[in-house]
Design an enzyme around this catalytic site. Structure first.
Site, PDB file in Angstrom:
ATOM      1  N   PRO A  15       0.847  -1.197   0.000  1.00  0.00           N
ATOM      2  CA  PRO A  15       0.000   0.000   0.000  1.00  0.00           C
ATOM      3  C   PRO A  15       0.881   1.245   0.000  1.00  0.00           C
ATOM      4  O   PRO A  15       1.977   1.239   0.578  1.00  0.00           O
ATOM      5  CB  PRO A  15      -0.791  -0.134   1.306  1.00  0.00           C
ATOM      6  CG  PRO A  15      -0.016  -1.065   2.160  1.00  0.00           C
ATOM      7  CD  PRO A  15       0.752  -1.954   1.241  1.00  0.00           C
ATOM      8  N   HIS A  16       0.440   2.277  -0.679  1.00  0.00           N
ATOM      9  CA  HIS A  16       1.236   3.495  -0.760  1.00  0.00           C
ATOM     10  C   HIS A  16       0.337   4.700  -0.940  1.00  0.00           C
ATOM     11  O   HIS A  16      -0.802   4.570  -1.401  1.00  0.00           O
ATOM     12  CB  HIS A  16       2.265   3.416  -1.883  1.00  0.00           C
ATOM     13  CG  HIS A  16       1.691   3.011  -3.201  1.00  0.00           C
ATOM     14  ND1 HIS A  16       1.400   1.709  -3.517  1.00  0.00           N
ATOM     15  CD2 HIS A  16       1.339   3.737  -4.268  1.00  0.00           C
ATOM     16  CE1 HIS A  16       0.894   1.655  -4.741  1.00  0.00           C
ATOM     17  NE2 HIS A  16       0.848   2.874  -5.217  1.00  0.00           N
ATOM     18  N   ALA A  17       0.863   5.848  -0.550  1.00  0.00           N
ATOM     19  CA  ALA A  17       0.090   7.079  -0.642  1.00  0.00           C
ATOM     20  C   ALA A  17       1.033   8.276  -0.652  1.00  0.00           C
ATOM     21  O   ALA A  17       2.154   8.195  -0.151  1.00  0.00           O
ATOM     22  CB  ALA A  17      -0.869   7.190   0.546  1.00  0.00           C
TER      23      ALA A  17
END
Length: 154
Positions: free
Chosen positions: A65-67
């Protein structure tokens, strides 16, 4: 870029009681607040928003997951090992137990992509994944992730 510059030792945990993606993202956001001073609510929202675009389970029990977060100056990571794998809608339909969350500044450009490629390449190594799964001590997990060949981005 090296994993050791992205991932602080304090940002590595083994989580025994995670039962959903939402709970996982809450735990990751809390860890991001503790280690990097990130806004917990914004981090959680950014993770969930990115996940709504498509699952970040990349296969072999791994999720990335990344943001992007405006409050960051540098790329930062959080690694968690789950005691009980979670369904993550991964490309290979296998549940996920190794999660490397990556956060980048809004204006990080190519650095975000380099960091994502570095983490992906690192966790593609079957021997490394086996070592991670055989350990629950955060210091050992950090050492496994940040030492050895191939732990640098091009």
């Amino acid at each position: 870029m090296q994993l050791s510059t992205i991932l602080k030792p304090a940002a590595v945990r083994a989580l025994p009681q995670v039962t959903s993606r939402k709970r996982l993202f809450q735990d990751i956001a809390a860890l991001g607040r503790q280690v990097y001073g990130l806004d917990e609510g914004r981090t959680l929202d950014a993770l969930q928003e990115r996940e709504s675009l498509g699952p970040t389970g990349v296969g072999n029990g791994v999720a990335l997951p990344h943001a992007r977060l405006h409050q960051l100056k540098d790329v930062a990571g959080v690694f968690v090992k789950l005691d009980r794998p979670l369904d993550f809608d991964a490309v290979d339909r296998q549940p996920v137990d190794l999660v490397f969350a990556l956060f980048a500044p809004d204006d990080s450009g190519v650095d975000h992509l380099k960091a994502l490629a570095l983490v992906s390449r690192t966790l593609r190594d079957a021997d490394l994944r086996a070592k991670l799964r055989a350990n629950s001590d955060p210091a050992a997990l950090h050492a496994i992730l940040t030492s050895g060949p191939g732990m640098k981005a091009a």
